[in-house]
Design an enzyme around this catalytic site. Structure first.
Site, PDB file in Angstrom:
ATOM      1  N   ARG A  91     -16.663 -32.437  -9.547  1.00  0.00           N
ATOM      2  CA  ARG A  91     -17.720 -31.437  -9.322  1.00  0.00           C
ATOM      3  C   ARG A  91     -18.362 -30.996 -10.624  1.00  0.00           C
ATOM      4  O   ARG A  91     -19.552 -30.687 -10.651  1.00  0.00           O
ATOM      5  CB  ARG A  91     -17.139 -30.227  -8.604  1.00  0.00           C
ATOM      6  CG  ARG A  91     -16.848 -30.536  -7.164  1.00  0.00           C
ATOM      7  CD  ARG A  91     -16.298 -29.335  -6.466  1.00  0.00           C
ATOM      8  NE  ARG A  91     -16.272 -29.566  -5.050  1.00  0.00           N
ATOM      9  CZ  ARG A  91     -15.349 -29.077  -4.232  1.00  0.00           C
ATOM     10  NH1 ARG A  91     -14.385 -28.327  -4.695  1.00  0.00           N
ATOM     11  NH2 ARG A  91     -15.397 -29.330  -2.953  1.00  0.00           N
ATOM     12  N   LYS A 135     -10.164 -35.108  14.371  1.00  0.00           N
ATOM     13  CA  LYS A 135     -10.443 -34.258  15.525  1.00  0.00           C
ATOM     14  C   LYS A 135     -11.842 -34.405  16.102  1.00  0.00           C
ATOM     15  O   LYS A 135     -12.831 -34.307  15.380  1.00  0.00           O
ATOM     16  CB  LYS A 135     -10.276 -32.796  15.100  1.00  0.00           C
ATOM     17  CG  LYS A 135      -8.839 -32.384  14.906  1.00  0.00           C
ATOM     18  CD  LYS A 135      -8.850 -30.948  14.485  1.00  0.00           C
ATOM     19  CE  LYS A 135      -7.565 -30.238  14.730  1.00  0.00           C
ATOM     20  NZ  LYS A 135      -7.683 -28.845  14.311  1.00  0.00           N
ATOM     21  N   GLY A 190     -18.208 -29.545   3.534  1.00  0.00           N
ATOM     22  CA  GLY A 190     -18.632 -28.674   4.627  1.00  0.00           C
ATOM     23  C   GLY A 190     -20.146 -28.556   4.719  1.00  0.00           C
ATOM     24  O   GLY A 190     -20.718 -28.531   5.812  1.00  0.00           O
TER      25      GLY A 190
HETATM   26  P1  AMP Z   1     -11.079 -35.316   9.209  1.00  0.00           P
HETATM   27  O1  AMP Z   1     -10.729 -34.277   8.201  1.00  0.00           O
HETATM   28  O2  AMP Z   1     -11.293 -34.794  10.589  1.00  0.00           O
HETATM   29  O3  AMP Z   1     -12.182 -36.228   8.741  1.00  0.00           O
HETATM   30  O4  AMP Z   1      -9.765 -36.203   9.374  1.00  0.00           O
HETATM   31  C1  AMP Z   1      -9.230 -36.957   8.336  1.00  0.00           C
HETATM   32  C2  AMP Z   1      -7.805 -37.235   8.648  1.00  0.00           C
HETATM   33  O5  AMP Z   1      -7.712 -37.949   9.871  1.00  0.00           O
HETATM   34  C3  AMP Z   1      -7.116 -38.102   7.620  1.00  0.00           C
HETATM   35  O6  AMP Z   1      -6.131 -37.353   6.978  1.00  0.00           O
HETATM   36  C4  AMP Z   1      -6.506 -39.232   8.416  1.00  0.00           C
HETATM   37  O7  AMP Z   1      -5.187 -39.525   8.049  1.00  0.00           O
HETATM   38  C5  AMP Z   1      -6.540 -38.702   9.828  1.00  0.00           C
HETATM   39  N1  AMP Z   1      -6.561 -39.787  10.823  1.00  0.00           N
HETATM   40  C6  AMP Z   1      -7.411 -40.814  10.875  1.00  0.00           C
HETATM   41  N2  AMP Z   1      -7.108 -41.637  11.900  1.00  0.00           N
HETATM   42  C7  AMP Z   1      -6.046 -41.109  12.512  1.00  0.00           C
HETATM   43  C8  AMP Z   1      -5.253 -41.491  13.627  1.00  0.00           C
HETATM   44  N3  AMP Z   1      -5.545 -42.602  14.318  1.00  0.00           N
HETATM   45  N4  AMP Z   1      -4.231 -40.694  13.979  1.00  0.00           N
HETATM   46  C9  AMP Z   1      -3.945 -39.572  13.290  1.00  0.00           C
HETATM   47  N5  AMP Z   1      -4.645 -39.163  12.228  1.00  0.00           N
HETATM   48  C10 AMP Z   1      -5.689 -39.909  11.836  1.00  0.00           C
END
Ligand code: AMP
Length: 398
Positions: free
Chosen positions: A35, A200, A379
């Site tokens: 950053r 999620k 974000g």
């Molecule tokens: P996000 O912050 O929502 O972009 O999520 C990122 C996180 O999702 C990372 O830490 C990944 O390890 C996790 N992730 C990706 N694919 C999977 C999966 N199939 N099952 C569980 N966690 C996952």
């Protein structure tokens, strides 16, 4: 709003809102200076013009008063090094006598770093009087903190109105972020593919909804894909699933269908018998995962399926990894997607990687310079893709 690149800062004191919210270890050493480096070109242009620079930032989440571990003084030495040895002065309060006196005496070519803005709770409250006190420190206001552009804080948004339009502007980093995001959201060349992954569905619903108005194809990977699989009647074993979002997933699929947007779900998955770097693994169709197993990455067929869509696209947006890329056994899908994006970019597509973990992934796998733009604003970029107007951008533009 003034244009930064053509503005002559000679003799001017530029008050720049930067995002120096860098991670520090317990010895107060910076463990990732991305950053800080991102905003150096903005600072250098002002100094080279013969102006002086006053930097203001937040660091961490102090409770509203001074705390040693959140002091920006820990950044002074490194900032000076990044600026090629330029002296960086420090004011141990972002407003008050010392800050004003030092700012007043600042000579062309000099830099002053102010103490953490969030030592005042007025910062996050967007307090007008506090913003006005900050505004008095500089002749012109430059916002180069894309990472906080989604916050209506005193230094990121409220302050702008205390400068006339011709004395407020975006810095080079902010300008680059805004231009790239605009290129994807409002000026996209078709076909436009959005690749959405991560854990999620609930975090990404608004983005998917906004992209349904703009994209040709939407690829859904990562943990969130299994909620969609379930919505389609698939068997997903122990894979990540948000049961309260299954209906939403179904509605998104129906909406996409009506709008003619093609949603791509991974045909197969790398499955594991537990969430562990050393788990036993196998491959399975994503909609028929055996009980006791979970999908932790997209499979080989899905890599090919997704890569084919990416390679025929002219605009590419990527947010969120395809699997648990932090574990070696489940990195392949994310790497394959990065490789396909790099190839498409080389053939002339515009690719933007934005938001948290996909940025970490492209950096980790060495793809950062093989895509068109890597956003620094997690974000902020997500909210931009959700179609929201960011207060930090609106305040400077208005
Ligand atoms: P996000 O912050 O929502 O972009 O999520 C990122 C996180 O999702 C990372 O830490 C990944 O390890 C996790 N992730 C990706 N694919 C999977 C999966 N199939 N099952 C569980 N966690 C996952």
């Amino acid at each position: 709003m003034a244009d930064f690149s053509s503005y002559n800062f000679k003799g001017q004191k530029a008050l720049i809102r930067v995002d120096f919210n860098v991670p520090l270890n317990d010895k107060y050493e910076i463990t990732d200076d991305t950053r800080m480096r991102a905003t150096i070109p903005t600072i250098k242009k002002i100094l080279n013009d013969g102006g002086s620079v006053i930097l203001m930032s937040h660091l961490g989440r102090p409770k509203g008063g001074p705390e040693e571990k959140f002091s920006l003084k820990h950044l002074v030495k490194h900032l000076s090094e990044l600026l090629g040895g330029t002296t960086v002065l420090f004011a141990n309060d972002c407003i008050g006598e010392q800050a004003y006196m030092t700012a007043n005496m600042l000579r062309p070519g000099e830099v002053l770093l102010l103490e953490n803005l969030r030592f005042y709770k007025e910062e996050e409250k967007g307090d007008e009087a506090f913003a006005q006190k900050l505004a008095k420190l500089g002749d012109v206001y430059v916002n180069d903190a894309f990472g906080t552009a989604h916050r209506a804080h005193a230094s990121t948004a409220v302050i702008a109105k205390f400068f006339p339009a011709e004395k407020r502007m975006f810095g080079l980093l902010m300008e680059g972020e805004v231009k790239s995001a605009e290129k994807v959201l409002h000026e996209s060349q078709k076909p436009f593919v959005a690749i959405i992954g991560g854990a999620k569905v609930s975090d990404k619903i608004l983005i998917i909804e906004n992209l349904l108005e703009r994209a040709t194809d939407i690829i859904i990977g990562g943990g969130m894909a299994y909620t969609f699989m379930k919505a389609e009647g698939g068997k997903i074993g122990n894979s990540l699933c948000e049961n309260d979002r299954v209906q939403t997933a179904l509605e998104l699929l129906e909406k996409a269908n009506k709008k003619g947007v093609c949603i791509h779900l991974p045909s197969d998955s790398i499955i594991a018998d537990k969430f562990d770097a050393n788990a036993n693994t196998s491959t399975s169709p994503s909609n028929n995962i055996p009980d006791g197993w979970m999908g932790l990455d997209i499979g080989e067929n899905a890599c090919e399926q997704f890569s084919n869509v990416i390679k025929k696209s002219k605009t590419i947006l990527w947010n969120g990894p395809m699997g648990v890329f932090e574990m070696q056994k489940f990195q392949h899908g994310t790497k394959a997607i990065a490789t396909a994006i790099a190839a498409a970019t080389q053939s002339g597509a515009f690719s933007l990687v934005g938001g948290g973990d996909s940025v970490a992934a492209v950096n980790q796998f060495g793809f950062a310079d093989k895509v068109s733009y890597v956003s620094t604003g997690g974000g902020a970029m997500l909210e931009y893709f959700e179609g929201k107007e960011l207060p930090g951008i609106a305040a400077v533009k208005s």
